[in-house]
Scaffold this active site. Structure first.
Site, mmCIF file in Angstrom:
data_model
loop_
_atom_site.group_PDB
_atom_site.id
_atom_site.type_symbol
_atom_site.label_atom_id
_atom_site.label_comp_id
_atom_site.label_asym_id
_atom_site.label_seq_id
_atom_site.Cartn_x
_atom_site.Cartn_y
_atom_site.Cartn_z
ATOM 1 N N CYS A 151 5.083 -15.773 -1.164
ATOM 2 C CA CYS A 151 4.094 -15.108 -0.031
ATOM 3 C C CYS A 151 2.629 -15.884 0.193
ATOM 4 C CB CYS A 151 3.905 -13.631 -0.385
ATOM 5 S SG CYS A 151 3.152 -12.490 0.720
ATOM 6 N N CYS A 198 -5.566 -2.441 10.143
ATOM 7 C CA CYS A 198 -4.587 -1.551 10.120
ATOM 8 C C CYS A 198 -5.030 -0.414 9.108
ATOM 9 C CB CYS A 198 -3.279 -1.937 9.806
ATOM 10 S SG CYS A 198 -2.943 -3.241 10.909
ATOM 11 N N CYS A 216 -0.536 -6.987 -1.091
ATOM 12 C CA CYS A 216 -1.365 -6.836 -0.086
ATOM 13 C C CYS A 216 -2.963 -6.494 -0.634
ATOM 14 C CB CYS A 216 -0.942 -5.427 0.880
ATOM 15 S SG CYS A 216 0.884 -5.667 1.083
ATOM 16 N N CYS A 263 -9.020 -9.974 7.038
ATOM 17 C CA CYS A 263 -8.454 -9.828 8.246
ATOM 18 C C CYS A 263 -9.139 -8.956 9.583
ATOM 19 C CB CYS A 263 -7.123 -9.067 8.107
ATOM 20 S SG CYS A 263 -5.754 -8.951 9.666
ATOM 21 N N CYS A 304 -3.912 -0.542 5.272
ATOM 22 C CA CYS A 304 -3.776 -1.791 4.756
ATOM 23 C C CYS A 304 -5.049 -2.017 4.113
ATOM 24 C CB CYS A 304 -3.558 -2.881 5.719
ATOM 25 S SG CYS A 304 -3.447 -4.749 5.275
ATOM 26 N N GLU A 332 -4.954 -14.977 -2.007
ATOM 27 C CA GLU A 332 -3.913 -14.418 -3.038
ATOM 28 C C GLU A 332 -2.668 -15.138 -2.417
ATOM 29 O OE1 GLU A 332 -4.708 -10.496 -3.121
ATOM 30 O OE2 GLU A 332 -2.913 -10.285 -1.750
HETATM 31 N N1 SAH Z 1 -1.074 -9.621 9.393
HETATM 32 C C1 SAH Z 1 0.381 -9.531 9.118
HETATM 33 C C2 SAH Z 1 1.006 -10.332 7.942
HETATM 34 C C3 SAH Z 1 0.266 -9.906 6.696
HETATM 35 S S1 SAH Z 1 0.528 -8.216 6.087
HETATM 36 C C4 SAH Z 1 1.099 -8.386 9.507
HETATM 37 O O1 SAH Z 1 0.469 -7.348 9.659
HETATM 38 O O2 SAH Z 1 2.225 -8.395 9.690
HETATM 39 C C5 SAH Z 1 2.398 -8.181 5.467
HETATM 40 C C6 SAH Z 1 2.961 -6.783 5.456
HETATM 41 O O3 SAH Z 1 2.529 -6.035 4.558
HETATM 42 C C7 SAH Z 1 2.676 -6.037 6.896
HETATM 43 O O4 SAH Z 1 4.087 -5.486 7.465
HETATM 44 C C8 SAH Z 1 1.887 -4.950 6.608
HETATM 45 O O5 SAH Z 1 1.852 -4.017 7.517
HETATM 46 C C9 SAH Z 1 2.206 -4.717 5.109
HETATM 47 N N2 SAH Z 1 1.301 -4.058 4.471
HETATM 48 C C10 SAH Z 1 -0.093 -3.874 4.392
HETATM 49 N N3 SAH Z 1 -0.488 -3.167 3.567
HETATM 50 C C11 SAH Z 1 0.452 -2.328 3.090
HETATM 51 C C12 SAH Z 1 0.656 -1.478 1.958
HETATM 52 N N4 SAH Z 1 -0.626 -0.965 1.432
HETATM 53 N N5 SAH Z 1 1.795 -1.146 1.446
HETATM 54 C C13 SAH Z 1 2.821 -1.579 1.981
HETATM 55 N N6 SAH Z 1 2.646 -2.616 3.017
HETATM 56 C C14 SAH Z 1 1.596 -2.819 3.542
HETATM 57 FE FE1 SF4 Z 2 -4.209 -7.436 9.125
HETATM 58 FE FE2 SF4 Z 2 -3.305 -5.911 6.902
HETATM 59 FE FE3 SF4 Z 2 -2.859 -5.363 9.747
HETATM 60 FE FE4 SF4 Z 2 -1.500 -7.303 8.624
HETATM 61 S S1 SF4 Z 2 -1.501 -4.981 8.117
HETATM 62 S S2 SF4 Z 2 -2.595 -7.327 10.592
HETATM 63 S S3 SF4 Z 2 -3.247 -8.171 7.265
HETATM 64 S S4 SF4 Z 2 -4.933 -5.304 8.622
#
Ligand code: SAH
Ligand code: SF4
Length: 402
Positions: free
Chosen positions: A128, A139, A375, A135, A142, A115
């Protein structure tokens, strides 16, 4: 040009690779492959580069300074196709979201879907982009981390996201911009002026491809995005941070989300490998960091988890001495998550503490919520719809075989 490769059979033509999105080295190899002599490679690469990235052309016919014979040879072997846009949505606030299907890489790959989100403001447009399908990092807050399928995107696939966006926004010479939503324009304003690697995936786990893509995106004879307007967001892959500064020279964003290791271990499990102190040391030493080139620290606001005033004060203390910006992100809930977004007053209290410590305007306004533009959500919704369709089909088959 002397040698021209033989015409290729129709079956092979069906799978002609696209040149759109390739690096200079990739284009040069493609030209060598169809017999362009070495002495012409640099000049021909430059010509293709200009047509593909400056003009955004999708056909070799329009490359008027390239000989007719070479144009025909190129068309026999290659295309300038972009990956297919399988879903396009526009939010009430002008945010756009595209689901893009990358061509299959082999018999077991049905074609990865990723996306790409476009966020327009009056003076800028931010795209973006994704760096991986899914991934590996899991996390806990996420949605992308819960997707099973993971593969790295190639530099070409990363660049193609900008080409798709500029096609869709009518932002190449000769194209007409759509009228159904804000697209910034005017003297010196570009439809896509900024790129953030904040879509799917961990960019620093796909470093070489991300670095090569950045070289294409920022090349002054083509797409010409300023490196100061390209931000790579990482969950904290410490050993690659200096390489990003040295080899790509972009802005850096860190997904911090917690100020204590025990909590960060839970939210961002990579923290067990690279704890907060090591991560912040890498930030202090990020090549090119200065008050004019600050590092962005992202902090997702999770109700009752990381949002107390004490944590806000600790955040400010931790970042002392690092040229930093702080971005508070309201948590975007997804089906099945155990987290909730902090209350607005809690976010405001947190934000006031950060603001009083000298960090400006820190809360990121949620954009495109009506089209789930955050996300991993569009892809998951689409996947769910497909799963539902498959289920219905299976039910029908079961009924008909009864
Ligand atoms: N993997 C990288 C970049 C992609 S995620 C990273 O983790 O930085 C981009 C941003 O979106 C990151 O700061 C991540 O922590 C945040 N993010 C992921 N899931 C989210 C959610 N459900 N609500 C708000 N921010 C989120
Ligand atoms: Fe991966 Fe989501 Fe963690 Fe970014 S925030 S490193 S996309 S699992």
């Amino acid at each position: 040009m002397s040698t021209i490769a033989q015409p290729i059979p129709a079956a092979a033509q069906a799978s002609r690779p696209s040149l759109a999105g390739l690096t200079r080295a990739g284009l040069a190899d493609a030209l060598r492959g169809v017999g362009v002599p070495e002495r012409e490679i640099k000049m021909r690469t430059g010509q293709l580069w200009h047509w593909i990235y400056f003009h955004g052309v999708t056909s070799f016919d329009t490359m008027l300074n390239v000989s007719k014979v070479l144009r025909a040879t190129l068309a026999d072997h290659f295309t300038l196709a972009r990956p297919e846009v399988t879903s396009a949505q526009v939010s009430k606030d002008g945010t756009r979201k595209w689901l893009i299907r990358m061509p299959s890489t082999g018999p077991f790959d049905k074609g990865a879907e990723i996306e790409c989100v476009y966020i327009p403001e009056t003076d800028r447009g931010t795209l973006c982009v994704s760096s991986q399908v899914g991934c590996t990092l899991n996390c806990s807050f996420c949605h992308t981390g819960t997707q099973r399928l993971v593969r790295n995107l190639t530099a070409q696939e990363i660049v193609q996201q900008l080409l798709v966006a500029r096609d869709q926004l009518g932002d190449f010479p000769g194209l007409t911009p759509p009228t159904d939503g804000l697209i910034p324009s005017g003297e010196g304003v570009r439809a896509v002026s900024n790129i953030v690697f904040m879509g799917m995936g961990e960019p620093l786990y796909n470093f070489d491809q991300v670095r090569d893509a950045i070289a294409v995106l920022s090349d002054g004879e083509g797409l010409s995005l300023s490196k100061r307007r390209i931000t790579v967001s990482t969950s904290g892959v410490v050993p690659e941070i200096a390489n990003l500064g040295d080899q790509a020279g972009t802005m850096l964003a860190i997904s911090l989300h917690a100020v204590r290791d025990d909590l960060r271990d839970e939210l961002v499990p990579l923290n067990k490998k690279y704890p907060i102190k090591e991560l912040l040391d890498a930030c202090r030493n990020y090549p090119g960091v200065s008050n004019a080139r600050r590092i962005t620290f992202e902090y997702v606001m999770l109700k009752g988890v990381n949002d107390s005033p004490r944590e806000a004060k600790e955040l400010v203390r931790l970042l002392k001495g690092i040229p930093a910006k702080i971005n508070l992100i309201p948590f975007n809930p997804w089906p099945g998550t155990k987290y909730e977004c902090s209350d607005w007053e809690t976010i405001e209290t947190f934000s006031d503490i950060v603001f009083n410590a000298g960090y400006a305007s820190p809360v990121r306004t949620p954009r495109g919520r009506d089209i789930l533009a955050a996300c991993g959500q569009l892809k998951s919704e689409t996947e769910k719809m497909r799963a539902r369709a498959r289920l219905m089909l299976e039910e029908q088959l079961a009924l008909s075989s009864d």
